[in-house]
Design a protein around this motif. Structure first.
Motif, short mmCIF file in Angstrom:
data_model
loop_
_atom_site.label_atom_id
_atom_site.label_comp_id
_atom_site.label_asym_id
_atom_site.label_seq_id
_atom_site.Cartn_x
_atom_site.Cartn_y
_atom_site.Cartn_z
N ASN A 11 0.88 -1.16 0.00
CA ASN A 11 0.00 0.00 0.00
C ASN A 11 0.92 1.22 0.00
N ILE A 12 1.03 1.87 -1.16
CA ILE A 12 2.00 2.96 -1.32
C ILE A 12 1.73 4.09 -0.32
N TYR A 13 0.45 4.38 -0.09
CA TYR A 13 0.09 5.43 0.87
C TYR A 13 0.69 5.13 2.24
N LEU A 14 0.50 3.89 2.71
CA LEU A 14 1.01 3.52 4.03
C LEU A 14 2.54 3.43 4.05
N ASP A 15 3.13 3.01 2.93
CA ASP A 15 4.59 2.99 2.85
C ASP A 15 5.15 4.40 2.94
N ILE A 16 4.48 5.36 2.31
CA ILE A 16 4.91 6.76 2.39
C ILE A 16 4.83 7.25 3.84
N ILE A 17 3.73 6.92 4.53
CA ILE A 17 3.57 7.32 5.93
C ILE A 17 4.69 6.71 6.78
N MET A 256 -1.13 11.87 8.26
CA MET A 256 -1.91 11.01 7.36
C MET A 256 -2.82 11.84 6.45
N VAL A 257 -3.46 12.85 7.02
CA VAL A 257 -4.36 13.70 6.24
C VAL A 257 -3.59 14.48 5.19
N ILE A 258 -2.46 15.06 5.57
CA ILE A 258 -1.66 15.84 4.62
C ILE A 258 -1.18 14.97 3.47
N VAL A 259 -0.68 13.77 3.78
CA VAL A 259 -0.23 12.87 2.72
C VAL A 259 -1.40 12.46 1.84
N GLU A 260 -2.54 12.17 2.47
CA GLU A 260 -3.74 11.79 1.71
C GLU A 260 -4.14 12.88 0.72
N LEU A 261 -4.04 14.13 1.14
CA LEU A 261 -4.40 15.25 0.27
C LEU A 261 -3.36 15.45 -0.82
N LEU A 262 -2.08 15.31 -0.47
CA LEU A 262 -1.00 15.55 -1.44
C LEU A 262 -0.97 14.50 -2.55
N ILE A 263 -1.24 13.24 -2.21
CA ILE A 263 -1.12 12.20 -3.23
C ILE A 263 -2.28 12.23 -4.22
N LYS A 264 -3.26 13.10 -3.98
CA LYS A 264 -4.31 13.28 -4.99
C LYS A 264 -3.75 13.95 -6.24
N SER A 265 -2.64 14.66 -6.06
CA SER A 265 -1.93 15.23 -7.20
C SER A 265 -0.98 14.18 -7.75
N ARG A 266 -1.08 13.90 -9.03
CA ARG A 266 -0.25 12.86 -9.64
C ARG A 266 1.24 13.15 -9.45
N TYR A 267 1.63 14.40 -9.63
CA TYR A 267 3.04 14.76 -9.56
C TYR A 267 3.55 14.70 -8.13
N LEU A 268 2.76 15.20 -7.18
CA LEU A 268 3.17 15.14 -5.78
C LEU A 268 3.20 13.69 -5.29
N SER A 269 2.29 12.88 -5.80
CA SER A 269 2.28 11.46 -5.44
C SER A 269 3.56 10.78 -5.88
N ILE A 270 4.01 11.10 -7.09
CA ILE A 270 5.26 10.52 -7.61
C ILE A 270 6.45 10.96 -6.75
N ILE A 271 6.47 12.25 -6.38
CA ILE A 271 7.57 12.78 -5.57
C ILE A 271 7.61 12.11 -4.19
N PHE A 276 9.90 8.65 -0.02
CA PHE A 276 9.62 7.97 1.25
C PHE A 276 9.17 6.52 1.17
N SER A 277 8.55 6.08 0.07
CA SER A 277 7.92 4.76 0.10
C SER A 277 8.93 3.63 0.27
N ARG A 278 10.08 3.71 -0.41
CA ARG A 278 11.08 2.65 -0.27
C ARG A 278 11.62 2.59 1.15
N LEU A 279 11.83 3.76 1.74
CA LEU A 279 12.29 3.81 3.13
C LEU A 279 11.25 3.18 4.05
N GLY A 280 9.98 3.39 3.72
CA GLY A 280 8.90 2.85 4.54
C GLY A 280 8.80 1.34 4.54
#
Length: 358
Positions: A11-17, A256-271, A276-280
């Motif tokens: 789950n990329i969202y949770l890996d980012i967190i 969690m809320v800030i990440v949830e809002l940011l990943i709605k943007s395709r470009y911010l999601s990629i960044i 962070f996701s690999r580190l997670g």
């Protein structure tokens, strides 16, 4: 955390967190140890921000993912799973930390090794919480009041006199309820009305209100948890405990809320994914490795250098220290530790001995 996930599905969202959480650990420790204690770190703005919620965030995630582990293991397998994935790293890294200390002190004993094993407090917290919550769940899961058992056990542990507590480490008692919250959220998230899930957005104004009140006397390290024999008095200690638990939860939800809002943007999601996701995916491994490299060797080496030169050049400008130098140091450690872990895990025997096979 809005959809059920299979335990093996990323789950990329949770890996980012999780990646953000482990980066905050590296940043917080950089702030602490590279200050060489020449500032009151407890009143440092960046340090206050990080320490108001970063370990609660880790524990929420640990409880959330532990729910998957409980589903596929009976009590016996659950105990062996925890001893393998957490107990083995505890012993291995306790020994390695003691050996790294020997490099500077030229002294080592079994007592020193055990001290270092005991001092990896967050792994102990996850181990203890997962065993209590997991065994309780496996025994009482068929009863509707099973969630109340988790809460009742925590209250017993919290209210017990210090000398009678099963959990003696106040830091473990501090993060324990977050593990329960993460676990229960995963179990019941599909039954929570969507309107209640919107409450998480209140974390934004709530944190803004609460953060200015978080100071030296509200750290778990300074006032601990002991309402029945606190030097502050029961009422004041309870007030601090409630505030500390509250801001820990609010701050975690804020991330969690800030990440949830940011990943709605395709470009911010990629960044965010790249950062962070690999580190997670290796958060526990990063945590234990930094105990040796950052908290141990780098801390000792830099403190020695400052002692010889008589000046901590990083503290020349406190804003640069907070928001440039220490994030840079944390980033360099994150990159270095990530690739070191990947290298170590190429050998299955090293992977098992150091990380319990994770």
């Amino acid at each position: 955390m809005n959809k059920k996930q299979k335990p093996k599905q990323r789950n990329i969202y949770l890996d980012i967190i999780r990646g953000i959480a482990v980066f905050l650990v590296l940043w917080g420790h950089s702030l602490q140890y590279f200050s060489t204690w020449q500032i009151n770190i407890y009143e440092n703005t960046a340090f206050r921000f990080i320490y108001s919620f970063h370990m609660p965030l880790f524990m929420l995630l640990s409880g959330y993912f532990f729910y998957f582990t409980v589903q596929k293991n009976n009590v016996t397998k659950l105990i062996f799973n925890r001893l393998r994935t957490i107990g083995i790293p505890l012993v291995s890294w306790g020994i390695l930390i003691a050996l790294s200390e020997y490099y500077f002190s030229r002294q080592i004993s079994l007592k020193d090794i055990w001290f270092q094993i005991e001092n990896i407090w967050f792994l102990w917290s996850v181990l203890i919480a997962s065993l209590i919550v997991g065994i309780t769940y496996r025994i009482f899961r068929k009863f509707k009041w099973c969630p109340l058992m988790h809460i009742a056990i925590f209250l017993i542990l919290f209210l017990a006199p210090t000398q009678l507590r099963i959990i003696q480490d106040y830091r473990t008692l501090y993060v324990y309820p977050y593990f329960i919250i993460g676990f229960l959220y995963n179990e019941y998230k599909d039954k929570i009305p969507n309107v209640l899930k919107l409450v998480r957005y209140l974390s934004i104004p709530l944190y803004i209100i609460m953060f200015p009140q978080f100071h030296q006397n509200t750290y778990i390290y300074t006032t601990q948890i002991s309402i029945l024999n606190s030097a502050l008095g029961t009422a004041e200690q309870l007030k601090i405990d409630m505030f500390r638990w509250g801001i820990g939860l609010v701050g975690s939800l804020l991330v969690m809320v800030i990440v949830e809002l940011l990943i709605k943007s395709r470009y911010l999601s990629i960044i965010l994914n790249l950062l962070f996701s690999r580190l997670g995916t290796i958060s526990l491994q990063v945590y234990v490795v930094q105990r040796v490299l950052l908290e141990g060797l780098a801390n000792r080496a830099y403190n020695s250098w400052v002692a010889q030169n008589g000046k901590n050049i990083l503290l020349t400008n406190i804003n640069a220290y907070n928001f440039y130098w220490t994030p840079l140091i944390a980033t360099l450690f994150a990159i270095g530790i990530y690739w070191l872990v990947k290298l170590l895990c190429l050998n299955k025997y090293i992977k098992f001995v150091l990380f319990g096979g994770r």
